[in-house]
Design a protein around this motif. Structure first.
Motif, mmCIF file in Angstrom:
data_model
loop_
_atom_site.group_PDB
_atom_site.id
_atom_site.type_symbol
_atom_site.label_atom_id
_atom_site.label_comp_id
_atom_site.label_asym_id
_atom_site.label_seq_id
_atom_site.Cartn_x
_atom_site.Cartn_y
_atom_site.Cartn_z
ATOM 1 N N MET A 2 16.368 10.694 -11.893
ATOM 2 C CA MET A 2 16.376 9.417 -12.598
ATOM 3 C C MET A 2 14.833 9.019 -12.804
ATOM 4 N N GLY A 3 14.078 8.885 -11.617
ATOM 5 C CA GLY A 3 12.827 8.579 -11.543
ATOM 6 C C GLY A 3 11.865 9.204 -12.642
ATOM 7 N N SER A 4 11.942 10.536 -12.969
ATOM 8 C CA SER A 4 11.153 11.241 -13.909
ATOM 9 C C SER A 4 11.806 10.625 -15.103
ATOM 10 N N LEU A 5 12.893 10.657 -15.655
ATOM 11 C CA LEU A 5 13.202 10.144 -16.874
ATOM 12 C C LEU A 5 12.906 8.509 -17.048
ATOM 13 N N LYS A 6 12.968 7.633 -16.010
ATOM 14 C CA LYS A 6 12.366 6.417 -16.155
ATOM 15 C C LYS A 6 10.979 6.305 -16.743
ATOM 16 N N ASP A 7 9.901 7.327 -15.651
ATOM 17 C CA ASP A 7 8.702 7.509 -16.334
ATOM 18 C C ASP A 7 8.529 7.783 -17.785
ATOM 19 N N GLU A 8 9.152 8.707 -17.985
ATOM 20 C CA GLU A 8 9.141 9.127 -19.537
ATOM 21 C C GLU A 8 9.513 7.980 -20.422
ATOM 22 N N LEU A 9 10.425 7.254 -20.348
ATOM 23 C CA LEU A 9 10.807 6.010 -21.125
ATOM 24 C C LEU A 9 9.824 5.076 -20.974
ATOM 25 N N LEU A 10 9.294 4.898 -19.862
ATOM 26 C CA LEU A 10 8.468 3.738 -19.880
ATOM 27 C C LEU A 10 7.243 4.143 -20.782
ATOM 28 N N LYS A 11 6.919 5.009 -20.894
ATOM 29 C CA LYS A 11 5.603 5.280 -21.711
ATOM 30 C C LYS A 11 5.701 5.156 -23.153
ATOM 31 N N ALA A 12 6.787 5.430 -23.632
ATOM 32 C CA ALA A 12 7.336 4.925 -25.131
ATOM 33 C C ALA A 12 7.404 3.302 -25.190
ATOM 34 N N ILE A 13 7.880 2.879 -24.325
ATOM 35 C CA ILE A 13 8.073 1.358 -24.399
ATOM 36 C C ILE A 13 6.765 0.815 -24.013
ATOM 37 N N TRP A 14 5.960 1.300 -23.204
ATOM 38 C CA TRP A 14 4.502 0.616 -23.293
ATOM 39 C C TRP A 14 3.730 0.635 -24.561
ATOM 40 N N HIS A 15 3.896 1.766 -25.334
ATOM 41 C CA HIS A 15 3.377 1.850 -26.610
ATOM 42 C C HIS A 15 3.979 0.608 -27.550
ATOM 43 N N ALA A 16 5.382 0.318 -27.503
ATOM 44 C CA ALA A 16 5.775 -0.597 -28.205
ATOM 45 C C ALA A 16 5.468 -1.983 -27.804
ATOM 46 N N PHE A 17 5.432 -2.266 -26.474
ATOM 47 C CA PHE A 17 4.952 -3.841 -25.879
ATOM 48 C C PHE A 17 3.657 -3.682 -26.322
ATOM 49 N N THR A 18 2.790 -2.932 -26.007
ATOM 50 C CA THR A 18 1.345 -3.186 -26.696
ATOM 51 C C THR A 18 1.289 -3.258 -28.174
ATOM 52 N N ALA A 19 1.994 -2.761 -28.611
ATOM 53 C CA ALA A 19 1.878 -3.073 -30.148
ATOM 54 C C ALA A 19 2.350 -4.536 -30.680
ATOM 55 N N LEU A 20 3.331 -4.996 -29.928
ATOM 56 C CA LEU A 20 3.960 -6.269 -30.151
ATOM 57 C C LEU A 20 2.798 -7.266 -29.626
ATOM 58 N N ASP A 21 1.606 -6.913 -28.815
ATOM 59 C CA ASP A 21 0.706 -7.802 -28.149
ATOM 60 C C ASP A 21 -0.526 -8.096 -29.309
ATOM 61 N N GLN A 22 -0.187 -8.702 -30.113
ATOM 62 C CA GLN A 22 -1.036 -8.769 -31.471
ATOM 63 C C GLN A 22 -2.338 -9.033 -30.844
ATOM 64 N N ASP A 23 -2.666 -10.069 -29.969
ATOM 65 C CA ASP A 23 -3.961 -10.838 -29.814
ATOM 66 C C ASP A 23 -4.541 -10.021 -28.583
ATOM 67 N N HIS A 24 -3.897 -8.950 -27.950
ATOM 68 C CA HIS A 24 -4.388 -8.165 -26.922
ATOM 69 C C HIS A 24 -4.680 -9.054 -25.639
ATOM 70 N N SER A 25 -3.707 -10.060 -25.542
ATOM 71 C CA SER A 25 -3.649 -10.996 -24.550
ATOM 72 C C SER A 25 -2.784 -10.433 -23.225
ATOM 73 N N GLY A 26 -2.127 -9.334 -23.375
ATOM 74 C CA GLY A 26 -1.383 -8.968 -22.465
ATOM 75 C C GLY A 26 0.046 -9.395 -22.323
ATOM 76 N N LYS A 27 0.344 -10.225 -23.349
ATOM 77 C CA LYS A 27 1.595 -11.123 -23.342
ATOM 78 C C LYS A 27 2.376 -10.952 -24.874
ATOM 79 N N VAL A 28 3.785 -11.066 -24.716
ATOM 80 C CA VAL A 28 4.361 -10.886 -26.060
ATOM 81 C C VAL A 28 5.315 -12.120 -25.900
ATOM 82 N N SER A 29 5.531 -12.716 -27.174
ATOM 83 C CA SER A 29 6.682 -13.946 -27.486
ATOM 84 C C SER A 29 8.095 -13.475 -26.912
#
Length: 536
Positions: free
Chosen positions: A1-28
């Protein structure tokens, strides 16, 4: 489960970073709610809107940081994920959120679908730290596999030249820089777009879809016993066969486990290059196109069954883990070597300082000894000169006395007196020499005393430094207490300000009440006066 979670987090990190429009580290919060709902949908996790609202319920309607979103993501989504979802669909959802913001506008030699596959491969090969990067060793591994899939020759010198410029700037490439590197054709010169696309698809199938081998072969039917061409796909625990390589019409699966086996068969019924796959409940007869393909398939299936017996991951995943462990080991060795070098450098500098201090002391001692020797020689020369002079005078006097002894016997007594004076002077000279030796001994005693005083001074200096550190700590403690008092004063001022505001509000309400009272009183008085007139 740990390996699967790490793989999922990478793709989710890309999505979260894309939603961070002003590069402040925060999303609405509204965007995170939509993202969470989409993740639950593609990961086949039960969506709990109540828990979602409870987690994001707050007086502050502002954005949420990555650290603030992670507790909800772990508890309500990632910890509930089972390995029953479509990984491609999940990756495509995250890709859709981040591609428009990050994909370069420069024309590339690959399609957006190929760029998506490179992005998924990047997430597989990237390091397990954020922001995500792929190091030069993994870039070389990927480019080699693409070059082999295209049927080209690997240009190590070209990559080494690129690697030199690459290492001078940073530690790795981002996903979008990797897509641009592959898409600009720098390492696929002379290859058309279709060849590059086929190579990307082949590497994607191996690394992401766990396809160990695939190709056309003939399969014997179980009922009608006829031979039909099928497209076979070998994965770590299954062999699937389709009507064609587009994988649209699946005809069946051969489930593999540690009890399965593969055997070579002699040619029969006009079919050549036969082999047999035995499973628990069924046996499958398959015919390869030639002996080489037959041997490759037998070896591939045998290796797969062997890995199932050992419980080992697919070869490419095991190789990736070994490369990561090797890099981790090399990094630890490099850090240990740097630490030892720093320790040696510090020890060398300390030893150099000690040697320099000893050298200075030796030079000072040699200088003092040379000065003392110079003074001693000068004193000896002066004494010898004086003694020679006195001897010359004595000889002269003796000669004069011998010449005059016959004539002036009375001067004999004077001569004897002079001899006694010379003897006294000689004794004084000896005493002076004795005093000089005593002075040398006194100087040696003083030098030892100075050395002891220097040692005491060094000890006192260490005590003073200790007292200074204690004073610094006391000052820091006082500063912390002062800061705490300042914080309390600010809080009290805020409370006082709030009390003043409440007092002003009460005063305003009292004035308003008084004005209303006066108004009512005036109104009542106006009502009473007409009545009084009518009474009169």
């Amino acid at each position: 489960m740990g390996s699967l979670k790490d793989e999922l987090l990478k793709a989710i990190w890309h999505a979260f970073t894309a939603l961070d429009q002003d590069h402040s580290g925060k999303v609405s919060k509204s965007q995170l709610k939509v993202l969470s709902h989409n993740l639950c949908t593609v990961l086949k996790v039960p969506h709990d809107p109540v828990a979602l609202e409870e987690h994001f319920r707050d007086d502050d309607e502002g954005p949420v940081s990555n650290q603030g979103y992670m507790p909800y993501l772990n508890r309500f989504i990632l910890e509930k994920v089972q390995d029953n979802f479509d990984k491609i669909e999940f990756n495509r959802m995250c890709w859709t959120l981040c591609v428009k913001k990050n994909l370069t506008k420069n024309p590339l030699l690959i399609t957006e679908e190929d760029a998506f596959k490179v992005w998924v491969i990047f997430n597989f090969l990237s390091e397990d730290k954020y922001p995500l990067i792929i190091v030069s060793e993994e870039i070389e591994y990927l480019l080699k596999k693409l070059t082999e899939a295209m049927g080209g020759g690997w240009q190590q010198e070209q990559f080494e030249h690129y690697k030199i410029n690459f290492d001078d700037s940073k530690n790795g490439l981002s996903a979008w820089e990797l897509i641009e590197l592959i898409g600009n054709g720098q390492f696929s010169k002379g290859m058309d777009r279709q060849t590059v696309s086929m190579a990307i698809n082949e590497v994607f199938s191996e690394l992401i879809l766990d396809v160990l081998k695939q190709g056309y072969m003939m399969k014997k039917g179980h009922r009608r016993k006829n031979w039909t061409e099928r497209w076979f796909v070998l994965k770590p625990n299954i062999i699937s066969y389709y009507v064609s390589e587009d994988l649209k019409d699946k005809k069946g699966d051969i489930l593999l486990d540690e009890n399965c086996c593969v055997e070579s068969l002699p040619d029969k019924d006009g079919k050549k290059c036969l082999f047999l796959v035995k499973c628990f409940d069924k046996t499958f007869e398959i015919s390869a196109s030639d002996k080489k393909k037959k041997q490759e398939w037998i070896q591939a299936i045998h290796s797969t069954i062997h890995l199932l017996k050992l419980g080992s991951p697919p070869p490419h995943k095991e190789a990736r883990q070994r490369r990561k462990e090797l890099r981790k080991k090399q990094l630890a060795e490099q850090e240990e070597l740097e630490r030892q070098m720093k320790e040696l450098q510090v020890a060398n500098e300390s030893k150099q300082q000690e040697l320099e201090a000893v050298r200075k002391k030796l030079e000072e001692a040699a200088s003092r000894a040379a000065e003392e020797e110079k003074k001693r020689l000068q004193t000896q020369v002066e004494l010898q000169a004086r003694f020679s002079t006195e001897l010359e005078r004595e000889k002269l006097i003796r000669q004069q006395m011998e010449e005059q002894v016959a004539q002036k016997s009375s001067e004999l007594e004077q001569y004897l007196q002079r001899v006694r004076e010379l003897e006294d002077m000689y004794l004084k000279l000896q005493e002076a020499l004795e005093d000089e030796r005593q002075a040398r001994q006194d100087e040696e005693t003083v030098r030892k005393l100075q050395a002891r005083l220097l040692e005491e001074e060094s000890s006192k200096r260490a005590e003073l430094e200790k007292w200074h550190l204690e004073q610094q700590q006391a000052i820091q403690t006082t500063e912390a207490e002062k800061q705490e008092l300042e914080n309390q004063r600010v809080l009290k001022e805020q409370a006082l300000q709030e009390a003043m505001e409440q007092l002003e509000q009460l005063e305003l309400e009292r004035k308003q009440a008084l004005e209303q009272y006066e108004l009512k009183r005036s109104w009542r008085w106006q009502l009473i006066r007409p009545r009084a007139g009518r009474t009169k």
